[in-house]
Design a protein around this motif. Structure first.
Motif, short mmCIF file in Angstrom:
data_model
loop_
_atom_site.label_atom_id
_atom_site.label_comp_id
_atom_site.label_asym_id
_atom_site.label_seq_id
_atom_site.Cartn_x
_atom_site.Cartn_y
_atom_site.Cartn_z
N TYR A 119 0.75 -1.15 -0.10
CA TYR A 119 -0.03 -0.02 0.01
C TYR A 119 0.75 1.26 -0.04
CZ TYR A 119 -3.56 -3.29 1.26
OH TYR A 119 -4.21 -4.30 1.13
N LEU A 120 2.16 1.19 -0.11
CA LEU A 120 2.89 2.33 0.09
C LEU A 120 2.66 3.39 -1.09
CD1 LEU A 120 5.43 4.04 1.06
CD2 LEU A 120 6.94 2.51 -0.29
N ARG A 121 2.62 2.81 -2.21
CA ARG A 121 2.24 3.91 -3.46
C ARG A 121 1.08 4.58 -3.25
NH1 ARG A 121 3.93 7.49 -6.43
NH2 ARG A 121 3.18 7.65 -8.71
N SER A 122 0.15 3.90 -2.94
CA SER A 122 -1.31 4.61 -2.82
C SER A 122 -1.37 5.42 -1.73
CB SER A 122 -2.30 3.47 -2.58
OG SER A 122 -2.34 2.57 -1.56
N ILE A 123 -0.68 5.25 -0.44
CA ILE A 123 -0.54 6.08 0.59
C ILE A 123 0.20 7.19 0.14
CG2 ILE A 123 0.39 6.29 2.98
CD1 ILE A 123 -0.25 3.46 3.46
N GLU A 124 1.11 7.14 -0.70
CA GLU A 124 2.12 8.37 -1.18
C GLU A 124 1.22 9.38 -2.03
OE1 GLU A 124 6.75 7.03 -1.33
OE2 GLU A 124 5.36 6.25 -2.88
N LEU A 125 0.57 8.62 -3.10
CA LEU A 125 -0.24 9.34 -3.87
C LEU A 125 -1.21 9.92 -3.14
CD1 LEU A 125 -0.75 6.87 -6.98
CD2 LEU A 125 0.33 9.10 -7.14
N HIS A 126 -2.04 9.20 -2.48
CA HIS A 126 -3.19 9.74 -1.66
C HIS A 126 -3.06 10.94 -0.67
CE1 HIS A 126 -5.61 6.21 -3.21
NE2 HIS A 126 -5.47 6.79 -4.01
N SER A 127 -1.62 10.85 -0.32
CA SER A 127 -1.57 11.98 1.03
C SER A 127 -0.54 12.99 0.35
CB SER A 127 -0.83 11.39 2.15
OG SER A 127 0.46 10.69 1.74
N HIS A 128 -0.10 12.94 -0.92
CA HIS A 128 0.75 14.03 -1.66
C HIS A 128 2.27 14.01 -0.91
CE1 HIS A 128 -2.77 15.15 -3.96
NE2 HIS A 128 -3.48 14.88 -2.87
N THR A 129 2.53 12.80 -0.74
CA THR A 129 4.08 12.70 0.10
C THR A 129 4.74 11.71 -0.43
OG1 THR A 129 3.09 11.04 1.64
CG2 THR A 129 3.00 13.47 2.26
N LEU A 130 6.03 11.75 -0.23
CA LEU A 130 6.95 10.69 -0.59
C LEU A 130 7.57 10.05 0.69
CD1 LEU A 130 9.08 12.37 -3.52
CD2 LEU A 130 7.61 10.58 -3.75
N ILE A 131 7.25 8.54 0.74
CA ILE A 131 8.00 7.96 1.94
C ILE A 131 9.00 7.01 1.56
CG2 ILE A 131 6.89 6.42 3.88
CD1 ILE A 131 4.01 7.58 3.16
N GLN A 132 10.04 7.10 2.40
CA GLN A 132 11.04 6.20 2.32
C GLN A 132 11.01 5.15 3.63
OE1 GLN A 132 14.76 7.77 1.59
NE2 GLN A 132 15.97 5.89 1.87
N LEU A 133 11.04 3.96 3.42
CA LEU A 133 10.86 2.81 4.35
C LEU A 133 12.33 2.40 4.38
CD1 LEU A 133 7.36 1.13 3.60
CD2 LEU A 133 8.08 3.21 5.48
N GLU A 134 13.18 2.44 5.57
CA GLU A 134 14.61 1.81 5.80
C GLU A 134 14.45 0.69 6.97
OE1 GLU A 134 17.09 5.18 6.34
OE2 GLU A 134 16.87 5.82 4.23
N PRO A 135 14.38 -0.44 6.41
CA PRO A 135 14.54 -1.38 7.83
C PRO A 135 15.86 -1.24 8.62
CG PRO A 135 14.05 -2.49 5.79
CD PRO A 135 14.43 -1.27 5.44
N TRP A 136 15.96 -1.25 10.05
CA TRP A 136 16.87 -1.29 10.57
C TRP A 136 17.24 -2.46 11.24
CZ3 TRP A 136 19.77 3.43 12.45
CH2 TRP A 136 19.46 4.44 11.44
N PHE A 137 18.50 -3.14 11.71
CA PHE A 137 18.66 -4.23 11.91
C PHE A 137 18.85 -4.06 13.53
CE2 PHE A 137 19.89 -4.73 7.64
CZ PHE A 137 19.18 -5.64 7.30
N THR A 138 17.63 -4.03 14.08
CA THR A 138 17.62 -3.73 15.77
C THR A 138 17.14 -5.13 16.31
OG1 THR A 138 15.62 -2.75 15.86
CG2 THR A 138 17.63 -1.33 15.50
#
Length: 146
Positions: free
Chosen positions: A39-58
Motif C-alpha cells: 500500500y506504500l504507493r497508494s498512501i504516497e499518492l493519496h497523501s501527496h507525500t514521498l515516503i522512504q522505508l528503511e528497515p533497521w537491524f535492531t
C-alpha cells in the motif's frame, strides 16, 4: 490538494525541508504499508507525500520512516500512525479509519486541517512510534500541534 494555478507539491522546495523522520515497529509498518509495502504507493499518492522505508537491524525490528511533502500531509500521516500505535481503542479506531481513507482515495484539504495528534504518552510500548529527536526543526512535542 492543488488547484488550478497552484504548483504541484513536489515542485515546491519548502515541502522537502525538514523531512519527518521517525521509527516504527515492524508489526506496525506491515499493518500500515502492507506485506511487501503493498500500500506504500497508494498512501504516497493519496497523501501527496514521498515516503522512504528503511528497515533497521535492531532487536525489535524497527523501520526508519522518512516522509517529505506538505507539512499538513506529514502531520496527518504522523497522526494516523500514532493513532494506530495507541493503547486507547478510540484512537486505534480513528487510526484505522484514517488508514482506510488514505489507502482508498486522496485526502481533502478539510481532512488535513482537522488532524489531531495523539499524545506520545498514550502509545503502547509494543507498537510505539519512536521519534528521532523530534520532528526536524521542531524541538519539542508541543510544536507537533502546529
Amino acid at each position: 490538494m492543488s488547484t488550478l494555478g497552484q504548483k504541484a507539491w513536489w515542485t515546491l522546495p519548502e515541502n522537502f525541508q525538514s523531512p519527518l523522520v521517525f521509527y516504527m515497529e515492524e508489526d506496525l509498518e506491515k499493518h500500515v504499508f502492507g506485506q511487501g509495502d503493498k500500500y506504500l504507493r497508494s498512501i504516497e499518492l493519496h497523501s501527496h507525500t514521498l515516503i522512504q522505508l528503511e528497515p533497521w537491524f535492531t532487536a525489535t525490528g524497527q523501520t526508519r520512516v522518512i516522509v517529505v511533502g506538505p507539512p499538513r500531509a506529514r502531520k496527518w500521516l504522523l497522526s494516523m500512525i500514532r493513532s494506530l500505535g495507541s493503547r486507547d481503542w478510540c484512537y486505534q479506531n480513528q487510526g484505522l479509519e484514517m488508514l482506510w481513507r488514505v489507502r482508498s482515495q486522496p485526502l481533502t484539504s478539510q481532512e488535513l486541517i482537522a488532524t489531531t495528534i495523539v499524545e506520545s504518552d498514550t502509545l503502547g510500548l509494543s507498537l510505539a512510534v519512536r521519534m528521532s529527536g523530534g520532528i526536524s526543526g521542531f524541538p519539542s512535542p508541543i510544536a507537533w500541534l502546529f
